[in-house]
Write a protein that holds these residues in place. Sequence first.
Motif, short mmCIF file in Angstrom:
data_model
loop_
_atom_site.label_atom_id
_atom_site.label_comp_id
_atom_site.label_asym_id
_atom_site.label_seq_id
_atom_site.Cartn_x
_atom_site.Cartn_y
_atom_site.Cartn_z
N ARG A 216 -42.42 16.10 45.18
CA ARG A 216 -43.82 16.51 44.96
C ARG A 216 -43.95 17.36 43.70
N ILE A 217 -43.02 18.33 43.51
CA ILE A 217 -43.09 19.21 42.33
C ILE A 217 -42.79 18.39 41.06
N LEU A 218 -41.84 17.47 41.12
CA LEU A 218 -41.52 16.67 39.93
C LEU A 218 -42.72 15.81 39.52
N ASN A 219 -43.43 15.28 40.50
CA ASN A 219 -44.65 14.51 40.20
C ASN A 219 -45.70 15.39 39.54
N HIS B 39 -27.48 33.76 45.15
CA HIS B 39 -27.94 32.83 46.18
C HIS B 39 -28.72 31.63 45.68
N GLN B 40 -29.92 31.85 45.11
CA GLN B 40 -30.82 30.74 44.75
C GLN B 40 -31.56 31.03 43.46
N HIS B 41 -31.83 29.96 42.72
CA HIS B 41 -32.70 30.02 41.54
C HIS B 41 -33.45 28.68 41.54
N PRO B 42 -34.38 28.51 42.50
CA PRO B 42 -34.93 27.17 42.73
C PRO B 42 -35.70 26.58 41.55
N THR B 43 -36.42 27.42 40.78
CA THR B 43 -37.18 26.80 39.68
C THR B 43 -36.26 26.33 38.56
N GLN B 44 -35.08 26.97 38.41
CA GLN B 44 -34.11 26.47 37.44
C GLN B 44 -33.64 25.07 37.87
N ALA B 45 -33.37 24.91 39.16
CA ALA B 45 -32.92 23.60 39.65
C ALA B 45 -34.00 22.54 39.46
N LEU B 46 -35.24 22.91 39.70
CA LEU B 46 -36.33 21.93 39.55
C LEU B 46 -36.50 21.53 38.09
N LEU B 47 -36.41 22.52 37.18
CA LEU B 47 -36.57 22.15 35.76
C LEU B 47 -35.36 21.36 35.28
N ASP B 48 -34.20 21.61 35.88
CA ASP B 48 -33.01 20.82 35.52
C ASP B 48 -33.17 19.37 36.00
N CYS B 49 -33.67 19.19 37.22
CA CYS B 49 -33.89 17.82 37.73
C CYS B 49 -34.92 17.11 36.84
N HIS B 50 -35.98 17.81 36.50
CA HIS B 50 -37.03 17.22 35.66
C HIS B 50 -36.44 16.82 34.30
N THR B 51 -35.61 17.68 33.73
CA THR B 51 -35.02 17.41 32.42
C THR B 51 -34.11 16.18 32.47
N VAL C 57 -42.74 22.85 34.71
CA VAL C 57 -42.26 22.87 36.10
C VAL C 57 -42.79 24.11 36.82
N ARG C 58 -42.85 25.23 36.12
CA ARG C 58 -43.37 26.45 36.78
C ARG C 58 -44.88 26.37 36.97
N MET C 59 -45.58 25.66 36.09
CA MET C 59 -47.01 25.39 36.34
C MET C 59 -47.13 24.58 37.64
N ALA C 60 -46.27 23.59 37.79
CA ALA C 60 -46.31 22.74 39.00
C ALA C 60 -46.05 23.58 40.25
N VAL C 61 -45.09 24.49 40.16
CA VAL C 61 -44.74 25.33 41.32
C VAL C 61 -45.91 26.25 41.68
#
Length: 314
Positions: free
Chosen positions: A17-20, A130-142, A296-300
């Motif tokens: 959903r976030i990648l879309n 522990h977590q850095h979820p927006t980094q992972a999302l921007l990495d997937c998007h990239t 990606v952070r706009m999407a989040v």
Amino acid sequence: MKHLRSIPELGVDGIVRILNLADHMVEVNRRPVPKVPALVGRTVVSLFFEDSTRTRISFETAAKRLSADTMTFSVSTSSVNKGESLRDTVETVDAMGVAAFIVRHKTSGVPWQLSEWTDASIINAGDGWHQHPTQALLDCHTIRTELGRSVGRECLAGLRIAIVGDVRHSRVARSDIQAFTALGAHVIVVGPRTLLPPEVHTWPVAVTSDLDSVIGDVDVLYMLRMQRERMNEALVPDLGEYSNRFALDRARASRLRADCLVMHPGPMNRGVEMMVDPSDLARSVITRQVSNGVAVRMAVLFDALGEANSEVSS
Ligand code: ASP
Ligand code: CP
């Protein structure tokens, strides 16, 4: 989804959903005036108890492009220095009317604690190891966009991704591994035994300490920074020796496949894990990771605060 605290909480449907949404935000960012009124009247606060360059600035840019009001909390000039607790600090800022807190803290779990003290959305900008979820999302998007794959549950299927270096102290590695494998990628973790977590064998990854045995056969080489601020003992006997075995140097760069993406979350330690200038590499996408961070952070932020969840949308 109200909060973004970890990749497992988001789940594979949430990632998709976030990648879309991020694709849509990329289109917004290409407009002559890259701004939409989606979050008018909502206040987004950055609460960074640890240093940051790209995460903080890209979240603030993202919030502004969605027309939110932004507040920056600077720990070094705040009443935290007079002994104010985390809870009192959050409740004080919250009393000013906050829609979302973007939080970074050296202690794992702080985003969950915050969500017990406020009704605002909590977005995790990095908690301890522990977590850095927006980094992972921007990495997937990239990775997805650089390799021309359309968004979907299996959009990284068949890719071999090596994550190299200080995995033990890296929240980026933990979030990336969860997100990459959720989207179908095969991940190989590479590092000295002392910089791999003891539980690495329970993760859905292959493990090796021999970078040279995998470097010529990966689609993505993801380099990590040595997180010396998180080490309370010397986990590598000698930095030079570490670089000899695990840095990306000219000889290793020459063995990468021509289409292999080179990534790094930043900040880079030149001369430790990076012995080459990324601009000399055929497919370094390190700067693209940073630009993609805004979309990606706009999407989040839109996912957490936009239309469906907005109290002011009607
Ligand atoms: N900037 C990333 C983080 O805060 C990676 C790093 O610092 O090495 O986790
Ligand atoms: N990648 C990353 O989180 O960078 P900063 O620490 O500069 O925010």
